[in-house]
Design an enzyme around this catalytic site. Structure first.
Site, PDB file in Angstrom:
ATOM      1  N   THR A 150      39.727  40.817  34.225  1.00 47.33           N
ATOM      2  CA  THR A 150      41.122  41.141  34.528  1.00 47.33           C
ATOM      3  C   THR A 150      41.206  42.589  34.977  1.00 47.33           C
ATOM      4  O   THR A 150      40.568  43.461  34.393  1.00 47.33           O
ATOM      5  CB  THR A 150      41.984  40.952  33.268  1.00 47.33           C
ATOM      6  OG1 THR A 150      41.876  39.603  32.823  1.00 47.33           O
ATOM      7  CG2 THR A 150      43.443  41.291  33.532  1.00 47.33           C
ATOM      8  N   ARG A 178      45.642  26.353  32.210  1.00 53.47           N
ATOM      9  CA  ARG A 178      45.091  27.253  31.196  1.00 53.47           C
ATOM     10  C   ARG A 178      45.603  28.671  31.418  1.00 53.47           C
ATOM     11  O   ARG A 178      45.680  29.154  32.540  1.00 53.47           O
ATOM     12  CB  ARG A 178      43.561  27.243  31.268  1.00 53.47           C
ATOM     13  CG  ARG A 178      42.856  28.193  30.281  1.00 53.47           C
ATOM     14  CD  ARG A 178      42.524  29.532  30.901  1.00 53.47           C
ATOM     15  NE  ARG A 178      41.706  30.383  30.038  1.00 53.47           N
ATOM     16  CZ  ARG A 178      41.444  31.658  30.275  1.00 53.47           C
ATOM     17  NH1 ARG A 178      41.948  32.247  31.352  1.00 53.47           N
ATOM     18  NH2 ARG A 178      40.698  32.367  29.449  1.00 53.47           N
ATOM     19  N   ASP A 181      44.744  35.743  27.839  1.00 52.97           N
ATOM     20  CA  ASP A 181      45.503  36.793  27.143  1.00 52.97           C
ATOM     21  C   ASP A 181      46.265  37.718  28.082  1.00 52.97           C
ATOM     22  O   ASP A 181      47.185  38.418  27.652  1.00 52.97           O
ATOM     23  CB  ASP A 181      44.544  37.645  26.308  1.00 52.97           C
ATOM     24  CG  ASP A 181      43.611  38.462  27.209  1.00 52.97           C
ATOM     25  OD1 ASP A 181      42.776  37.834  27.895  1.00 52.97           O
ATOM     26  OD2 ASP A 181      43.729  39.689  27.263  1.00 52.97           O
ATOM     27  N   GLY A 202      38.454  40.380  29.418  1.00 50.13           N
ATOM     28  CA  GLY A 202      37.405  39.633  28.744  1.00 50.13           C
ATOM     29  C   GLY A 202      37.787  38.176  28.584  1.00 50.13           C
ATOM     30  O   GLY A 202      38.631  37.646  29.309  1.00 50.13           O
ATOM     31  N   GLY A 204      39.741  35.417  27.384  1.00 48.70           N
ATOM     32  CA  GLY A 204      41.094  35.330  26.846  1.00 48.70           C
ATOM     33  C   GLY A 204      41.196  34.522  25.570  1.00 48.70           C
ATOM     34  O   GLY A 204      41.970  34.860  24.670  1.00 48.70           O
TER      35      GLY A 204
END
Length: 306
Positions: A150, A178, A181, A202, A204
């Site tokens: 991200t 899906r 985070d 990273g 999620g």
């Protein structure tokens, strides 16, 4: 005092653009959006925006969030499709009192009605990568999931205001719908101009098991430096996951306080870019160090060339 920090080497050009805004007494919100848009628009970054990797059906579903540290206003989208800059949509949503987190078709329809640029976000290159992975899954029984970086940016402007944003195409080959985070407050990002801001990149599914971005800001509010707050939150939670679940996915967090000091912690090898009033835009490599600390070193030209 001003400053900005962002995840991964891919954000460096965005950090340079954000630096120009902040050094010119510009707004932290503009700096965050500008930094992230630079990554969203570049087709060869495989985990964000245009050219981002698709889900199992070959559709690029994008997640993004934006938070104003002055007002705590938050806007977010998840599973948005065919919109060029999800971060811009999230920022506009942050101004809405109601309906400020939109998902799927509702997020896309909102963006279209508000006049945001429509764009087919699946590039030929990303489609080839997707087709290759489909063949590998069928032929070699490989795990389909890979790639979940991200782009996150935290910015502090000269008015001592702060903002944070995130943008991601999420887990490569993810199931339709899906969400990780990245658009979730407290987990993927958090900002409080009276303290500082933090954001995560990273896996999620594991980052969502904690609220590390909020925890880092809370620890900074309790008097910890950004680096100490990152180390304490990240390595403590990594150990908790390993103790309780038996494993922990990759995750890395960045932070900056309202004085322009910054920190980073990671359980993998992680690059990031930072610029402040005292520091020229620079790319660093972070790795886990001894005794739940982080080793941070400037990247080399050889690494860049490779």
């Amino acid at each position: 005092m001003w400053g900005t920090i962002a995840t991964w080497r891919m954000a460096h050009d965005g950090v340079i653009a954000a630096k120009d805004i902040l050094a010119g007494n510009g707004d932290c919100k503009d700096a965050v959006e500008t930094a992230i848009r630079k990554v969203e628009d570049y087709p060869y970054y495989k985990s964000v925006g245009f050219g981002g990797l698709p889900n199992e059906r070959g559709i690029v579903e994008l997640d993004a969030a934006f938070m104003d540290g002055d007002t705590f206003q938050i806007g977010a989208v998840a599973g948005i499709t065919d919109i060029a800059n999800p971060i811009a949509v999230a920022r506009k949503l942050s101004l809405d009192t109601f309906n400020s987190f939109r998902v799927g078709q509702g997020a896309t329809e909102y963006a279209v009605l508000e006049g945001f640029e429509r764009k087919n976000m699946l590039t030929p290159r990303a489609k080839k990568i997707w087709e290759k992975r489909l063949a590998e899954i069928a032929d070699k029984k490989l795990n389909p999931y890979d790639g979940h970086d991200t782009v996150c940016a935290v910015a502090l402007d000269q008015k001592q205001s702060m903002a944070v944003g995130t943008s991601s195409s999420g887990l490569f080959m993810k199931k339709s719908g899906r969400v990780g985070d990245s658009p979730l407050s407290g987990s993927g990002f958090y900002a409080d101009s009276a303290i500082g801001g933090a954001a995560a990149t990273g896996l999620g599914e594991d980052l969502m098991k904690g609220c590390l971005s909020y925890e880092i800001v809370r620890l900074m509010g309790d008097g910890h430096t950004p680096q100490a707050a990152c180390d304490r939150a990240v390595y403590g939670f990594d150990q908790q996951l390993r103790n309780r679940l038996g494993k922990a996915g990759a995750f890395s967090l960045i932070a900056m306080n309202n004085q322009g000091a910054w920190g980073v912690a990671t359980n993998v090898e992680f690059t990031f870019s930072v610029a402040t009033e005292r520091q020229a835009p620079s790319i660093f490599m972070a790795t886990p160090g001894p005794n739940q600390t982080t080793v941070i070193e400037p990247i080399t030209q050889e690494w860049l060339d490779a």
